[in-house]
Design an enzyme around this catalytic site. Structure first.
Site, PDB file in Angstrom:
ATOM      1  CB  ALA A  67      -0.887  -0.006   1.226  1.00 54.75           C
ATOM      2  CB  THR A  68       1.724   3.531  -2.391  1.00 49.30           C
ATOM      3  OG1 THR A  68       0.498   3.465  -3.112  1.00 49.30           O
ATOM      4  CG2 THR A  68       2.636   2.438  -2.875  1.00 49.30           C
ATOM      5  CB  THR A  69       1.193   8.062  -1.542  1.00 50.28           C
ATOM      6  OG1 THR A  69       2.081   7.465  -2.468  1.00 50.28           O
ATOM      7  CG2 THR A  69       1.759   9.362  -1.061  1.00 50.28           C
ATOM      8  CB  ALA A 242       3.766   2.150  -6.112  1.00 46.86           C
TER       9      ALA A 242
END
Lengths: 290, 232
Positions: A67-69, A242
């Site tokens: 999971a990213t930002t 991503a």
């Protein structure tokens, strides 16, 4: 008064005491702390995230989607937290609509980046930890107490972080005693750092933080702050593979939440759609290339 | 030298029951009643910190009469039970029925095996999405469970107040009607016995502990009602 007693009076509707649940185990009745985490580690450690023994080898990160930002920024009277909707597995998109920002309770939001499965589980456990404390004690934890509790939770997760399942959460809450919004960031060892004005974590955070630095200013209103959060995620998605940008085809928008004295509020989809539309129109102006 | 002498099981159980009943009847009553807006809990309690009514889970609450330390212990156990169950399965899988069963087993075991029964009586209620789905369970010191329809009074002069409450209760009460009925019922106990209908004591919000499991509320339905909210 013993209308229902098995010994005196006529019972109205007395159930036979046949049940599979059985009596409450001693662990439930033992005096202990107000922490659900303590109770769980003591009574059912197999339910803790990551229980089931250490993996012999450091594992590939592709075992669990990433999971990213996440970004958070303070404004006058509160704080905004926003997260994009993408999870990746190596070069593949594992999910387009994963949610990474949650209401931990009425006055704080938790966002997770890193190993998605572990992160979501951690957020769930943290939410329950806060609710459990509030129910047992009759009053909620202070914001600093919540932030410290998350650090403890993260520290207990360290062995898994060393195996490659790193979770980096961020906490944004409204401090009722001071009347301001506050942001806390963490490192995988449980280090807790209070951030000022704004912060971002996750793979796209380099770009998001650059955008936040230029867009944030003192005295933002809540709606300005929501716009800034979305714009910073837009910039992150622009440069980081991503991080997912707003998706007008499927109508998938970032999860954006504000936390103020009135509590946690998730910004509704139609409001987000409007903001994204304006933002895209602005960026389209003049036929920009870069 | 003292000789152990025979005590019949009937006598033993009766002595224990009398002991527990005496302890429970000493305190103030708790009233639980279902209304259109949810399930209302009310009791006379001057303390703002030591609660007799508490939240257990999303749509489940707990009320108790008797010895504070004993029911507080059971309350904490109930919160742990519900939170652990909801964490390991799903929030929807936590039900008042399951909790009432666990409490009943616990109370029953203590009643028969320990040297002293628990001097408590509990109500576990779960608010449904319609008033027909409301569940109110009443648990006695000996572990017996009763599934109450719409309303119940525990502790103090529970029998007499129960009759009063039953006379005034009907399906479809609004919240303010329910609050008035609850306070009138609690106010029917005077310094020396029961007061005539119409001459009940007037209870002020300061001395009341009132909470509502609010039907329309998403997720955590429990909320305490204080001050002006009680003037109806």
């Amino acid at each position: 008064m013993a209308t229902t007693s098995a010994l005196g009076g006529a019972p109205r509707k007395v159930y036979a005491m046949i049940c599979d649940a059985g009596r409450l185990a001693d662990a439930y009745l033992r005096p202990g702390s107000s922490s659900f985490l303590d109770f769980l580690s003591d009574h059912s450690p197999e339910l803790l995230p990551g229980a089931g023994g250490n993996l012999a080898q450091p594992t590939s990160e592709t075992l669990s989607p990433h999971a990213t930002t996440i970004v958070a920024l303070a404004f006058d009277g509160g704080v905004v937290m926003a997260g994009d909707r993408r999870a990746t597995s190596g070069h593949m998109i594992a999910s387009r609509d994963i949610e990474k920002v949650f209401a931990a309770d009425d006055y704080c939001a938790i966002g997770i980046s890193g190993s998605a499965g572990m992160g979501v589980e951690l957020a769930k456990l943290f939410t329950l930890e806060l609710e459990h404390y509030e129910k047992i004690e009759g009053s909620p934890l202070s914001l600093d107490g919540k932030a410290n509790r998350l650090a403890t939770l993260l520290r207990s997760h360290l062995p898994l972080a060393l195996q490659g399942f790193v979770v980096v959460p961020m906490l944004a809450g409204f401090d009722l005693s001071r009347g301001v919004g506050r942001i806390f960031s963490y490192d995988p060892t449980g280090g807790r750092y209070e951030e000022h004005e704004h912060h971002g974590t996750g793979s796209g955070s380099v770009f998001a933080r650059g955008a936040l630095k230029k867009l944030w200013r003192p005295g933002l209103t809540a709606s300005d702050a929501v716009r800034v959060a979305i714009e910073s995620l837009f910039d992150a998605a622009d440069d980081d593979a991503a991080t997912g940008g707003p998706d007008p085809v499927r109508r998938i928008w970032p999860v954006v939440a504000t936390v103020t004295a009135e509590g946690y509020r998730r910004v509704p989809e139609d409001e987000l759609a409007e903001i994204v539309e304006v933002l895209v129109a602005q960026r389209r102006q003049g036929g920009r290339q870069a | 030298m003292n000789m152990p002498f025979y005590v019949s099981p009937e006598q033993l159980m009766k002595d224990r029951a009398d002991f527990a009943r005496k302890g429970i009847a000493r305190g103030r009553s708790v009233v639980v009643l279902s209304c259109n807006d949810g399930i209302l809990f009310a009791t006379e309690n001057p303390s703002r910190a030591l609660h007799k009514i508490s939240e257990i889970y999303d749509r489940i609450a707990f009320a108790a009469v008797g010895k504070y330390n004993e029911f507080e212990n059971l309350r904490v156990a109930g919160v742990r039970y519900a939170d652990l169950r909801g964490y390991s399965y799903c929030r929807l899988d936590v039900t008042a029925r399951g909790l009432a069963n666990a409490y009943a087993q616990t109370l029953g075991t203590v009643f028969t095996t320990e040297s002293k029964p628990l001097e408590v009586e509990l109500a576990v209620a779960e608010v449904g999405f319609t008033p027909d789905d409301d569940q109110i369970y009443r648990l006695s010191y000996d572990g017996s469970v009763a599934d109450e329809q719409g309303h119940v009074v525990m502790g103090g002069q529970a029998d007499a107040l129960g009759t009063r409450l039953a006379e005034g209760w009907q399906a479809g009460l609004t919240l303010s009607e329910a609050i008035r009925l609850a306070t009138r019922t609690l106010g029917a106990v005077g310094g020396d016995g029961l007061l005539e209908p119409g001459s009940e004591r007037n209870l002020t919000p300061d001395g009341l502990e009132v909470a509502l499991l609010e039907r329309a509320r998403p997720r955590r339905a429990f909320r305490r009602l204080q001050g002006e909210a009680l003037l109806g």
